[in-house]
Scaffold this motif. Structure first.
Motif, PDB file in Angstrom:
ATOM      1  N   ILE A  80      -0.541  11.961  -5.161  1.00 49.00           N
ATOM      2  CA  ILE A  80       0.453  12.524  -6.068  1.00 49.00           C
ATOM      3  C   ILE A  80       1.211  11.339  -6.635  1.00 49.00           C
ATOM      4  N   MET A  81       1.063  11.097  -7.916  1.00 49.47           N
ATOM      5  CA  MET A  81       1.575   9.872  -8.528  1.00 49.47           C
ATOM      6  C   MET A  81       3.090   9.747  -8.383  1.00 49.47           C
ATOM      7  N   GLU A  82       3.795  10.869  -8.485  1.00 49.53           N
ATOM      8  CA  GLU A  82       5.253  10.816  -8.370  1.00 49.53           C
ATOM      9  C   GLU A  82       5.682  10.280  -7.012  1.00 49.53           C
ATOM     10  N   ARG A  83       4.959  10.634  -5.951  1.00 49.47           N
ATOM     11  CA  ARG A  83       5.303  10.138  -4.618  1.00 49.47           C
ATOM     12  C   ARG A  83       4.847   8.694  -4.429  1.00 49.47           C
ATOM     13  N   ALA A  84       3.765   8.326  -5.084  1.00 49.05           N
ATOM     14  CA  ALA A  84       3.357   6.919  -5.049  1.00 49.05           C
ATOM     15  C   ALA A  84       4.429   6.041  -5.700  1.00 49.05           C
ATOM     16  N   ASN A 117       0.833  -1.189   0.000  1.00 48.34           N
ATOM     17  CA  ASN A 117       0.000   0.000   0.000  1.00 48.34           C
ATOM     18  C   ASN A 117       0.872   1.245   0.000  1.00 48.34           C
ATOM     19  N   THR A 118       0.511   2.240  -0.800  1.00 46.48           N
ATOM     20  CA  THR A 118       1.227   3.517  -0.767  1.00 46.48           C
ATOM     21  C   THR A 118       0.725   4.349   0.408  1.00 46.48           C
ATOM     22  N   ARG A 119       1.328   5.493   0.597  1.00 46.93           N
ATOM     23  CA  ARG A 119       0.894   6.419   1.651  1.00 46.93           C
ATOM     24  C   ARG A 119      -0.519   6.930   1.402  1.00 46.93           C
ATOM     25  N   TYR A 120      -1.016   6.742   0.168  1.00 47.27           N
ATOM     26  CA  TYR A 120      -2.337   7.253  -0.198  1.00 47.27           C
ATOM     27  C   TYR A 120      -3.429   6.182  -0.145  1.00 47.27           C
TER      28      TYR A 120
END
Length: 207
Positions: free
Chosen positions: A95-99, A84-87
């Motif tokens: 924010i896709m770049e951070r994912a 799981n991402t932070r989102y």
């Protein structure tokens, strides 16, 4: 480690530190989670599983910890981790770049902490675009800002997307890390591509 209903596969839940945003953006409502930023993963595998190849699945905002493909891969003899991402369950903040950095954190975790020699990206649904974006930036980083104009660090930091796990010299290019102790600082910027080998016939795919 928690046993599942299957007698041949088990869930191995992972708590994976990551570097949170430093621009003041509130990406989650829990103050505790912001203070102790942690991604969650679930490695599903048979007892005594091989660490030669592992699969990682991730979605930009959906919960993949119990994805139905994890057990199918494990029962076929291939350990698979849902990440799981932070989102997760917070798509409006995505924010896709951070994912993509979160996916890279999971790749590094599978290599450094879990000991897999090769990590294969598997895209499913929205995870297909995430895996493809991650891999493209890992091999040839081109994104310098988010669509909103916020600065974006390069995913690759100079490492090759097809580097093997033995290429630990890549760790030296990460601020705060030394090549002799690549996991000494869990809060350093994750390198999304280190030690990720993706065979050409099994590169990131979506369904």
């Amino acid at each position: 480690m928690t046993s599942t209903s299957s007698t041949t596969t088990r869930d191995h839940f992972q708590r994976i530190p990551y570097e949170p945003a430093n621009d003041g953006r509130v990406e989650m409502h829990s103050g505790l989670s912001r203070h102790y930023p942690t991604l969650h993963g679930n490695l599903v595998a048979q007892p005594g599983y091989s660490k030669e190849v592992g699969v990682v699945m991730c979605h930009p905002a959906s919960n993949f910890l119990s994805h139905f493909l994890l057990r199918a891969f494990a029962e076929a003899g291939v350990p698979a981790m849902g990440l799981n991402t932070r989102y997760s369950s917070n798509e409006p903040a995505l924010i896709m770049e951070r994912a993509a950095f979160d996916l890279g954190t999971g790749v590094r975790w599978m290599a450094d902490e879990l000991g897999f020699e090769k990590v294969v990206l598997l895209g499913f649904s929205g995870g297909g675009s995430l895996a493809s974006f991650y891999q493209s930036q890992a091999q040839n980083p081109t994104v310098t800002t988010t669509p909103a104009g916020a600065p974006h660090r390069s995913i690759s930091n100079g490492c090759s997307a097809t580097a093997t796990r033995s290429s630990r010299g890549c760790a030296a290019s990460t601020p705060g890390r030394s090549s002799s102790s690549p996991t000494s600082n869990a809060r350093v910027p994750p390198i999304a591509v280190s030690w990720c080998t993706v065979p050409s016939r099994t590169r990131a795919s979506s369904t």
